[in-house]
Design a protein around this motif. Sequence first.
Motif, PDB file in Angstrom:
ATOM      1  N   LYS A  10       0.819  -1.212   0.000  1.00 56.23           N
ATOM      2  CA  LYS A  10       0.000   0.000   0.000  1.00 56.23           C
ATOM      3  C   LYS A  10       0.852   1.261   0.000  1.00 56.23           C
ATOM      4  O   LYS A  10       0.557   2.232  -0.710  1.00 56.23           O
ATOM      5  CB  LYS A  10      -0.930  -0.012   1.221  1.00 56.23           C
ATOM      6  N   HIS A  11       1.942   1.250   0.789  1.00 64.28           N
ATOM      7  CA  HIS A  11       2.772   2.444   0.932  1.00 64.28           C
ATOM      8  C   HIS A  11       4.046   2.407   0.070  1.00 64.28           C
ATOM      9  O   HIS A  11       4.925   3.242   0.231  1.00 64.28           O
ATOM     10  CB  HIS A  11       3.132   2.652   2.407  1.00 64.28           C
ATOM     11  N   LYS A  12       4.109   1.426  -0.823  1.00 70.03           N
ATOM     12  CA  LYS A  12       5.226   1.302  -1.779  1.00 70.03           C
ATOM     13  C   LYS A  12       6.593   1.284  -1.090  1.00 70.03           C
ATOM     14  O   LYS A  12       7.535   1.960  -1.508  1.00 70.03           O
ATOM     15  CB  LYS A  12       5.186   2.445  -2.796  1.00 70.03           C
ATOM     16  N   ILE A  13       6.704   0.502  -0.026  1.00 69.33           N
ATOM     17  CA  ILE A  13       7.992   0.364   0.653  1.00 69.33           C
ATOM     18  C   ILE A  13       8.745  -0.785  -0.023  1.00 69.33           C
ATOM     19  O   ILE A  13       8.854  -1.892   0.503  1.00 69.33           O
ATOM     20  CB  ILE A  13       7.793   0.104   2.168  1.00 69.33           C
ATOM     21  N   PHE A  14       9.223  -0.508  -1.222  1.00 72.48           N
ATOM     22  CA  PHE A  14       9.835  -1.529  -2.046  1.00 72.48           C
ATOM     23  C   PHE A  14      11.368  -1.496  -1.931  1.00 72.48           C
ATOM     24  O   PHE A  14      11.941  -0.450  -1.601  1.00 72.48           O
ATOM     25  CB  PHE A  14       9.444  -1.347  -3.514  1.00 72.48           C
ATOM     26  N   PRO A  15      12.033  -2.607  -2.239  1.00 73.88           N
ATOM     27  CA  PRO A  15      13.502  -2.605  -2.253  1.00 73.88           C
ATOM     28  C   PRO A  15      14.029  -1.694  -3.353  1.00 73.88           C
ATOM     29  O   PRO A  15      13.324  -1.362  -4.306  1.00 73.88           O
ATOM     30  CB  PRO A  15      13.838  -4.082  -2.536  1.00 73.88           C
ATOM     31  N   LEU A  16      15.289  -1.268  -3.222  1.00 69.32           N
ATOM     32  CA  LEU A  16      15.873  -0.337  -4.184  1.00 69.32           C
ATOM     33  C   LEU A  16      16.087  -0.976  -5.553  1.00 69.32           C
ATOM     34  O   LEU A  16      16.065  -0.289  -6.568  1.00 69.32           O
ATOM     35  CB  LEU A  16      17.203   0.202  -3.635  1.00 69.32           C
ATOM     36  N   LYS A  17      16.304  -2.272  -5.586  1.00 66.86           N
ATOM     37  CA  LYS A  17      16.531  -2.924  -6.878  1.00 66.86           C
ATOM     38  C   LYS A  17      15.221  -2.975  -7.680  1.00 66.86           C
ATOM     39  O   LYS A  17      14.124  -2.911  -7.106  1.00 66.86           O
ATOM     40  CB  LYS A  17      17.069  -4.338  -6.664  1.00 66.86           C
ATOM     41  N   PRO A  18      15.310  -3.072  -9.014  1.00 67.51           N
ATOM     42  CA  PRO A  18      14.112  -3.091  -9.867  1.00 67.51           C
ATOM     43  C   PRO A  18      13.187  -4.258  -9.513  1.00 67.51           C
ATOM     44  O   PRO A  18      13.640  -5.354  -9.174  1.00 67.51           O
ATOM     45  CB  PRO A  18      14.681  -3.254 -11.286  1.00 67.51           C
ATOM     46  N   LEU A  19      11.876  -3.996  -9.587  1.00 68.57           N
ATOM     47  CA  LEU A  19      10.894  -5.042  -9.314  1.00 68.57           C
ATOM     48  C   LEU A  19      10.742  -5.928 -10.542  1.00 68.57           C
ATOM     49  O   LEU A  19      10.703  -5.446 -11.676  1.00 68.57           O
ATOM     50  CB  LEU A  19       9.545  -4.417  -8.957  1.00 68.57           C
ATOM     51  N   GLN A  20      10.614  -7.235 -10.279  1.00 70.14           N
ATOM     52  CA  GLN A  20      10.437  -8.186 -11.377  1.00 70.14           C
ATOM     53  C   GLN A  20       9.467  -9.277 -10.983  1.00 70.14           C
ATOM     54  O   GLN A  20       9.291  -9.603  -9.800  1.00 70.14           O
ATOM     55  CB  GLN A  20      11.775  -8.822 -11.763  1.00 70.14           C
ATOM     56  N   THR A  21       8.825  -9.876 -11.992  1.00 64.05           N
ATOM     57  CA  THR A  21       8.021 -11.070 -11.751  1.00 64.05           C
ATOM     58  C   THR A  21       8.965 -12.241 -11.507  1.00 64.05           C
ATOM     59  O   THR A  21      10.177 -12.142 -11.746  1.00 64.05           O
ATOM     60  CB  THR A  21       7.113 -11.386 -12.954  1.00 64.05           C
ATOM     61  N   THR A  22       8.429 -13.337 -11.064  1.00 62.64           N
ATOM     62  CA  THR A  22       9.253 -14.509 -10.767  1.00 62.64           C
ATOM     63  C   THR A  22       9.897 -15.090 -12.032  1.00 62.64           C
ATOM     64  O   THR A  22      10.872 -15.834 -11.945  1.00 62.64           O
ATOM     65  CB  THR A  22       8.416 -15.593 -10.070  1.00 62.64           C
ATOM     66  N   PRO A 110      10.982  -4.894   4.764  1.00 63.88           N
ATOM     67  CA  PRO A 110      12.317  -4.578   5.304  1.00 63.88           C
ATOM     68  C   PRO A 110      12.408  -4.949   6.780  1.00 63.88           C
ATOM     69  O   PRO A 110      11.416  -4.863   7.518  1.00 63.88           O
ATOM     70  CB  PRO A 110      12.410  -3.060   5.110  1.00 63.88           C
ATOM     71  N   GLU A 111      13.585  -5.348   7.226  1.00 60.50           N
ATOM     72  CA  GLU A 111      13.759  -5.794   8.608  1.00 60.50           C
ATOM     73  C   GLU A 111      13.420  -4.710   9.623  1.00 60.50           C
ATOM     74  O   GLU A 111      12.897  -4.992  10.695  1.00 60.50           O
ATOM     75  CB  GLU A 111      15.202  -6.278   8.815  1.00 60.50           C
ATOM     76  N   TYR A 112      13.714  -3.445   9.265  1.00 62.92           N
ATOM     77  CA  TYR A 112      13.452  -2.381  10.239  1.00 62.92           C
ATOM     78  C   TYR A 112      11.964  -2.228  10.541  1.00 62.92           C
ATOM     79  O   TYR A 112      11.577  -1.714  11.583  1.00 62.92           O
ATOM     80  CB  TYR A 112      14.024  -1.045   9.749  1.00 62.92           C
ATOM     81  N   LEU A 113      11.103  -2.714   9.610  1.00 62.26           N
ATOM     82  CA  LEU A 113       9.668  -2.581   9.840  1.00 62.26           C
ATOM     83  C   LEU A 113       9.181  -3.453  10.992  1.00 62.26           C
ATOM     84  O   LEU A 113       8.194  -3.120  11.652  1.00 62.26           O
ATOM     85  CB  LEU A 113       8.886  -2.959   8.576  1.00 62.26           C
ATOM     86  N   ILE A 114       9.841  -4.564  11.221  1.00 60.35           N
ATOM     87  CA  ILE A 114       9.431  -5.446  12.317  1.00 60.35           C
ATOM     88  C   ILE A 114       9.495  -4.698  13.640  1.00 60.35           C
ATOM     89  O   ILE A 114       8.578  -4.759  14.459  1.00 60.35           O
ATOM     90  CB  ILE A 114      10.329  -6.700  12.364  1.00 60.35           C
ATOM     91  N   ASP A 115      10.601  -3.953  13.850  1.00 62.71           N
ATOM     92  CA  ASP A 115      10.762  -3.219  15.102  1.00 62.71           C
ATOM     93  C   ASP A 115       9.701  -2.134  15.263  1.00 62.71           C
ATOM     94  O   ASP A 115       9.257  -1.825  16.363  1.00 62.71           O
ATOM     95  CB  ASP A 115      12.160  -2.583  15.163  1.00 62.71           C
ATOM     96  N   ASN A 116       9.299  -1.542  14.128  1.00 70.59           N
ATOM     97  CA  ASN A 116       8.337  -0.438  14.179  1.00 70.59           C
ATOM     98  C   ASN A 116       6.907  -0.877  13.834  1.00 70.59           C
ATOM     99  O   ASN A 116       6.035  -0.051  13.609  1.00 70.59           O
ATOM    100  CB  ASN A 116       8.754   0.659  13.193  1.00 70.59           C
ATOM    101  N   TYR A 117       6.701  -2.197  13.814  1.00 67.61           N
ATOM    102  CA  TYR A 117       5.420  -2.729  13.315  1.00 67.61           C
ATOM    103  C   TYR A 117       4.207  -2.156  14.051  1.00 67.61           C
ATOM    104  O   TYR A 117       3.242  -1.709  13.431  1.00 67.61           O
ATOM    105  CB  TYR A 117       5.425  -4.258  13.427  1.00 67.61           C
ATOM    106  N   ASN A 118       4.243  -2.182  15.375  1.00 73.55           N
ATOM    107  CA  ASN A 118       3.084  -1.714  16.145  1.00 73.55           C
ATOM    108  C   ASN A 118       2.740  -0.263  15.835  1.00 73.55           C
ATOM    109  O   ASN A 118       1.572   0.098  15.669  1.00 73.55           O
ATOM    110  CB  ASN A 118       3.334  -1.890  17.649  1.00 73.55           C
ATOM    111  N   GLU A 119       3.781   0.563  15.744  1.00 69.77           N
ATOM    112  CA  GLU A 119       3.541   1.975  15.455  1.00 69.77           C
ATOM    113  C   GLU A 119       3.026   2.166  14.030  1.00 69.77           C
ATOM    114  O   GLU A 119       2.133   2.978  13.775  1.00 69.77           O
ATOM    115  CB  GLU A 119       4.824   2.780  15.658  1.00 69.77           C
ATOM    116  N   LEU A 120       3.588   1.398  13.102  1.00 68.45           N
ATOM    117  CA  LEU A 120       3.145   1.492  11.714  1.00 68.45           C
ATOM    118  C   LEU A 120       1.673   1.112  11.573  1.00 68.45           C
ATOM    119  O   LEU A 120       0.898   1.795  10.901  1.00 68.45           O
ATOM    120  CB  LEU A 120       4.003   0.578  10.833  1.00 68.45           C
TER     121      LEU A 120
END
Length: 422
Positions: A10-22, A110-120
């Motif tokens: 929803k918030h487009k928190i995507f990795p920096l590398k280009p997105l691809q299908t499988t 991203p791993e940092y989201l786990i720590d901030n999950y409740n607030e997010l």
Amino acid sequence: MEQLLHYVWKHKIFPLKPLQTTDGQNIEVIDTGLWNQNAGPDFFNAKIKINGVLWVGNIEIHLKSSDWKVHHHDGNTDYDSVILHIASEIDYEPCRSNGEKIPQMILHYPEYLIDNYNELIRTARYPACYKIIPSIHKMILHSWLNTLQIERFEEKTARIYSLLEKYNNNWEDVFFITLARNFGFGTNSDAFELWAQTIPLRAVDKHRDNLFQIEAIFFGQSGLMDLPLDDYTEKLIKEYSYLKHKFQLSASGNCRWKLLRMRPGNFPHIRIAQLAKLYHSSQGLLSKILENNNIEELRKLLQTDTSEYWISHYTFGEKTIPVKKSLSTASINLLIINTVVPFLYAYGKYRNKSKLIDTAGLLLEEIKAENNHITRMWKECGLEAAHAGDSQALIQLKKNYCDPKKCLYCRIGFEFFKKASH
């Protein structure tokens, strides 16, 4: 953590590398779509490009791609519109009901989201001003809720008046259409309204003393009845065929009924059977309602169940353990809140009868506050509804101010900016 994947998408928190299908095709996300919290795909009307080709459709997200099959989406045509399947673990290739493969993409949070999950999650679910709500004076909140309740009355009245123009000021017909819409109880409301507009009420009135014939017209117009699966449906189809020819009926093909993630008691089949029984047993229902301001009497007027067949069925042809399917008190309360009360208010304004307008407001104060995801959210923020009038106001607040971000027009928003400026 599927909800976290929803948040990432929803918030487009995507990795920096280009997105691809499988299978290595490049993906460009233009619009993630509208988050769906009811039956059906997770995000509606998304826009993406796959290898430069624009796709518009729905998105489905799972932790494991094999959940597509576990949830039986592969045989469900409601999911044929999915243009991209997203999962954090790929162990299956999803297909549409015709066997066509659906592009899919692997997505991790991203791993940092786990720590901030409740607030997010909190900030995603709550309005930005949620922290100051407990500090706002109760009189300010009470005044704002009263204003919102009147706004909601006026909004529903405008809708009733619009239908009256379409149906030559026939209040009984507009009442039936509105009541039918609210028999959809949210998930199937649009489908029920479309269906109700195809019902030839003057023709039904000629057979009002025969419940079976009312069911034949009601179910025939719904599009839910296709094959003679048992003796009842065979007779019903024959009766509808006769009545369809007699009254030159044409059923709407636009009713998209939803059954997924729904309790069987809420299936449209049961709701239509209950509405048929109510129409059969309560001629002049609107007139009786307008003459009555007693909450218990109103509940009796709306109480209904089904014909004998539906005691042992939830859908056509599939027999189940017999259970009488009456409307619950909670369901009747919702019908009073969303149908009876707005009609009392609208008719009172139309006929300049202040007593009916006052009755509408008083009835809401007699009914317990609604318990839904909106009222629960406000309660967690410190704003609890005391009765149905408050819960209607809180729904109005969320839909007309919070969702469209009209904080500058909201009294709570005003208090938020005032405190923030100190």
